[in-house]
Structure formats: C-alpha cells, structure tokens
Design a protein around this motif. Structure first.
Motif, short mmCIF file in Angstrom:
data_model
loop_
_atom_site.label_atom_id
_atom_site.label_comp_id
_atom_site.label_asym_id
_atom_site.label_seq_id
_atom_site.Cartn_x
_atom_site.Cartn_y
_atom_site.Cartn_z
N ASP A 279 53.17 47.56 27.50
CA ASP A 279 54.52 47.51 26.93
C ASP A 279 54.44 48.05 25.51
OD1 ASP A 279 57.22 46.98 26.68
OD2 ASP A 279 57.05 44.82 26.92
N VAL A 280 55.56 48.09 24.85
CA VAL A 280 55.61 48.36 23.42
C VAL A 280 56.07 47.07 22.74
CG1 VAL A 280 55.91 50.85 23.57
CG2 VAL A 280 57.92 49.38 23.60
N ASP A 281 55.80 46.97 21.46
CA ASP A 281 56.15 45.75 20.75
C ASP A 281 57.64 45.69 20.42
OD1 ASP A 281 56.45 47.42 18.51
OD2 ASP A 281 54.50 46.91 17.72
N ASP A 282 58.04 44.56 19.88
CA ASP A 282 59.46 44.33 19.55
C ASP A 282 60.00 45.40 18.60
OD1 ASP A 282 59.44 42.00 21.10
OD2 ASP A 282 58.82 40.77 19.40
N ALA A 283 59.19 45.81 17.64
CA ALA A 283 59.64 46.79 16.64
C ALA A 283 59.98 48.14 17.28
CB ALA A 283 58.57 46.97 15.56
N ALA A 284 59.33 48.43 18.41
CA ALA A 284 59.58 49.70 19.11
C ALA A 284 60.59 49.55 20.23
CB ALA A 284 58.27 50.25 19.65
N GLY A 285 61.22 48.38 20.33
CA GLY A 285 62.26 48.17 21.34
C GLY A 285 61.77 47.54 22.62
N GLY A 286 60.53 47.10 22.64
CA GLY A 286 59.98 46.48 23.84
C GLY A 286 59.98 44.97 23.73
N HIS A 287 59.19 44.35 24.60
CA HIS A 287 59.10 42.89 24.63
C HIS A 287 57.68 42.41 24.38
CE1 HIS A 287 63.23 42.64 25.89
NE2 HIS A 287 62.98 43.53 26.83
N ASP A 288 56.78 43.31 24.03
CA ASP A 288 55.39 42.97 23.73
C ASP A 288 54.76 42.18 24.89
OD1 ASP A 288 53.11 43.11 22.21
OD2 ASP A 288 53.58 41.36 20.98
N ALA A 289 55.04 42.61 26.12
CA ALA A 289 54.52 41.94 27.31
C ALA A 289 53.07 42.32 27.61
CB ALA A 289 55.39 42.25 28.51
N GLY A 290 52.53 43.26 26.86
CA GLY A 290 51.15 43.70 27.07
C GLY A 290 50.76 44.65 25.96
N PRO A 291 49.52 45.12 26.00
CA PRO A 291 49.07 46.05 24.97
C PRO A 291 49.86 47.35 25.01
CG PRO A 291 47.43 45.85 26.71
CD PRO A 291 48.51 44.86 27.01
N THR A 292 49.94 47.99 23.85
CA THR A 292 50.58 49.30 23.76
C THR A 292 49.56 50.39 24.10
OG1 THR A 292 49.97 49.73 21.45
CG2 THR A 292 52.00 48.43 21.84
N PRO A 293 50.00 51.61 24.34
CA PRO A 293 49.04 52.69 24.57
C PRO A 293 48.04 52.85 23.42
CG PRO A 293 51.19 53.37 25.31
CD PRO A 293 51.38 52.05 24.60
N HIS A 294 48.50 52.69 22.18
CA HIS A 294 47.57 52.76 21.05
C HIS A 294 46.54 51.64 21.12
CE1 HIS A 294 50.23 55.73 19.25
NE2 HIS A 294 49.31 55.95 18.33
N LEU B 76 45.37 50.25 23.81
CA LEU B 76 44.40 50.60 24.85
C LEU B 76 43.42 51.66 24.37
CD1 LEU B 76 46.81 50.66 27.91
CD2 LEU B 76 45.17 48.87 27.31
N TYR B 77 43.91 52.62 23.60
CA TYR B 77 43.06 53.66 23.03
C TYR B 77 42.01 53.03 22.13
CZ TYR B 77 42.00 58.02 20.46
OH TYR B 77 41.39 59.11 19.88
N ASP B 78 42.47 52.17 21.23
CA ASP B 78 41.56 51.50 20.30
C ASP B 78 40.58 50.59 21.05
OD1 ASP B 78 43.40 52.70 18.59
OD2 ASP B 78 44.15 50.82 17.76
N ALA B 79 41.10 49.88 22.04
CA ALA B 79 40.27 48.96 22.82
C ALA B 79 39.19 49.70 23.60
CB ALA B 79 41.15 48.15 23.78
N SER B 80 39.49 50.90 24.05
CA SER B 80 38.48 51.65 24.79
C SER B 80 37.27 51.94 23.90
CB SER B 80 39.06 52.94 25.38
OG SER B 80 39.37 53.87 24.38
N LEU B 81 37.50 52.20 22.63
CA LEU B 81 36.40 52.43 21.71
C LEU B 81 35.59 51.15 21.52
CD1 LEU B 81 34.87 54.27 19.72
CD2 LEU B 81 36.48 53.47 17.96
#
Length: 132
Positions: free
Chosen positions: A27-42, A44-49
């Motif tokens: 999902d995207v966070d509240d600031a981006a219009g989402g509900h923060d129901a999960g990690p954002t694509p960014h 996941l990118y950071d987490a992969s590292l």
C-alpha cells in the motif's frame, strides 16, 4: 520467475504482491492517499537490500565457520534528493557472537558485496513496460 501484484478491490490503494507461494500486502501511506495497510514499493526496495545483507552475512559466516549468533541490518532511507537523482540508503550491521575484530571486519566487507547491493550500485537495469 514472475512476480505479480494486483489491486485488492476497486476502492483504495491496497494491492497483493505474489512471489512464488508468498503473499504480501502492499500500500502507500496516509500522506500519499493510502491506508498504510502494508509496505510501500520504496519500503520493499530498501528491505531487499537489508535482507540481502543479512542473508549474505549469515551464509558466508556458516561457510567459514564464523560463530555468528544473531544478525540485524537496519536500513535508513534519505529520499530528500531522489528527484535530483540521488537516493541514499544508510545501513548498519549488528552481528553478535564470539567474534574477533578481524571477523567482524570481514563480515562488514562481505555485507558490502551482497548481490542486491551490487545490483543497486554496479549494474545497469533495463526495464520494459508493455500494456496488454
């Protein structure tokens, strides 16, 4: 291997990411219009590292019989200049066990050579997107 992501319903921003038999809510966070129901694509990118560094250190330590007990990698993002072409990830490696300073430095060096770190810094990625 294919990775798929599909929107959950027709309202909101939540999606389900499928990798082999795994499902991850994205999902995207509240600031981006989402509900923060999960990690954002960014995220996941950071987490992969971070995940790659942790797993690379563990596999290396096992192969070299280095007595690693616990591993934690923390990735901190600085995206303040992303639109200018600079995306910074600062990672810290915490390793416990009866390690000499030489072994600790060896594991730090290995963490810097994990495949995702190298992919992010040394490889040119080409992306093609098609509409079907």
């Amino acid at each position: 291997m294919s990775i798929t992501i599909r929107r959950d319903g027709i309202h909101g921003t939540q999606h389900t990411l499928r990798i082999r038999g795994h499902r991850i809510t994205v999902d995207v966070d509240d600031a981006a219009g989402g509900h923060d129901a999960g990690p954002t694509p960014h995220d996941l990118y950071d987490a992969s590292l971070a995940a790659c560094k942790a797993l690379t250190v563990l596999v290396y330590a096992r192969r070299k019989n280095i007595p690693v007990e616990d591993i934690e990698v923390v990735a901190d993002r600085d995206a303040s200049e992303e639109r200018k072409g600079v995306y910074r990830l600062n990672t810290t490696l915490h390793v416990t066990g009866a390690l000499s300073e030489e072994q600790r430095q060896e594991l730090l060096r290995v963490a810097g050579k994990c495949p995702v770190h190298r992919l992010m810094t040394e490889v040119r990625t080409e992306i093609e997107t098609r509409l079907v």
